[in-house]
Design a protein around this motif. Structure first.
Motif, short mmCIF file in Angstrom:
data_model
loop_
_atom_site.label_atom_id
_atom_site.label_comp_id
_atom_site.label_asym_id
_atom_site.label_seq_id
_atom_site.Cartn_x
_atom_site.Cartn_y
_atom_site.Cartn_z
N VAL A 140 -7.51 3.79 9.77
CA VAL A 140 -5.85 3.84 10.60
C VAL A 140 -4.98 5.32 10.66
CG1 VAL A 140 -3.75 3.39 8.07
CG2 VAL A 140 -6.27 2.95 8.01
N ALA A 141 -4.04 4.42 11.29
CA ALA A 141 -3.52 5.15 12.26
C ALA A 141 -1.87 5.55 11.45
CB ALA A 141 -2.77 4.36 13.53
N ASP A 142 -1.24 6.29 11.57
CA ASP A 142 0.15 7.08 11.26
C ASP A 142 0.99 7.37 11.73
OD1 ASP A 142 -0.66 6.56 8.34
OD2 ASP A 142 -1.97 8.24 8.56
N VAL A 143 2.43 7.43 12.13
CA VAL A 143 3.07 7.85 12.80
C VAL A 143 3.27 9.42 12.36
CG1 VAL A 143 5.10 6.86 11.99
CG2 VAL A 143 5.45 8.24 13.51
N ALA A 144 3.41 10.30 13.73
CA ALA A 144 3.68 11.68 13.47
C ALA A 144 5.41 12.01 14.00
CB ALA A 144 2.85 12.64 14.30
#
Length: 303
Positions: free
Chosen positions: A170-174
């Motif tokens: 899964v990818a998140d936003v920084a």
């Protein structure tokens, strides 16, 4: 009798366009490649290379020989795989490429397991982006590669390769800690339209994916900085210079001044192992596939 290694040298020059490039791939000196080609010319009684400006080009005789060499090398590989399968032993050398976060987050544990379970197998790891590693597997320069694609953009599999899934990531936003949306439990990517972005290098699969993903939400990407390492991207985010989308696998510690927020419409990448169909019977391939599956780590939300 044509020498196999000399045919391999000629095939590499034809594939990569120069003697020096072939030497790099074969892990020998340019002089060694030139000597192999000179011996092959004597064996065949044919001139195989001609000067072409500052480089060389293949003669008609060389082009004919390369077509045969490709088939011969393919048959040799298949014979080696069949012999290994018949013997049933996990031995020899295997070259494995992996993109950077897989090389950090997945492969070390797999190599440790392989060393314990199959001490006669020697795996050589190379860190490469899938855009570079998949063609090299297809050509036979690498035995296997760990590659990725995204749930909104599948990666085409060339004919001649097989793949098996390893895991999803899964990818998140920084965001910088002072970003207006930094306090949210989740954000929609459309809410970040128009923001500056930090991406990986322009020759990477992740950069291409980010550009297309942002354009799909009618947001023309504004890439302000490019850095291959996630640690560098996070440092730039912490300095307030832009946002970054970062998968969880292999992510380094989140520095102060950065908040990692999940996306409300999850984006995730799928991790695969790929190898040539002709080599599928190799016990070494099956051993690596057994050692690779793992779940990526999931760092907590930090500010």
């Amino acid at each position: 009798m044509l020498d196999l290694e000399r045919l391999r040298a000629l095939h590499s020059v034809a594939t990569y366009g120069s003697v020096s490039a072939a030497a790099d791939v074969l892990h020998v000196t340019t002089s060694a490649v030139s000597q192999q080609l000179a011996k092959l010319e004597r064996e065949t009684g044919q001139k195989l290379l001609e000067r072409n400006g500052r480089g060389v080009r293949l003669t008609d005789a060389a082009e004919l020989l390369v077509a045969h060499a490709e088939r011969i090398l393919s048959l040799v590989e298949q014979a080696q795989a069949d012999l290994e399968a018949h013997r049933g032993s996990v031995v020899g050398q295997l070259t494995l490429a992996a993109f950077p976060t897989a090389a950090r987050g997945l492969v070390p544990g797999a190599l440790r397991r392989l060393r314990a379970d199959h001490p006669d197998l020697h795996v050589l790891l190379r860190e490469e982006d899938p855009l570079q590693s998949m063609p090299r597997v297809l050509r036979g320069d690498l035995d296997m590669a760990v590659v990725q694609d995204w749930n909104n953009e599948p990666l085409p599999l060339p004919d001649g390769l097989q793949k098996t899934p390893i895991c999803e990531d899964v990818a998140d936003v920084a965001l910088s800690a002072d970003h207006p949306l930094a306090g949210r439990d989740a954000v929609d990517l459309k809410e970040l339209a128009g923001d500056p972005w930090i991406s990986s290098s322009p020759d990477s699969i992740c950069c291409d994916w980010l550009l297309r993903t942002l354009r799909a939400i009618d947001s023309e990407p504004r890439i302000v900085h490019m850095a291959y390492e996630f640690a560098t991207q996070l440092a730039l985010v912490g300095a307030g210079l832009g946002n970054a989308i970062l998968p969880r696998m292999g992510r380094c510690d989140v520095p102060p001044g950065v908040v990692v927020v999940p996306l409300s419409a999850p984006l995730y990448r799928r991790i695969y192992a790929v190898w040539r169909e002709k080599a599928a019977r190799r016990p070494a391939i099956r051993a690596v596939l057994t050692a690779l599956p793992a779940s990526p780590s999931t760092p907590g939300r930090q500010a």
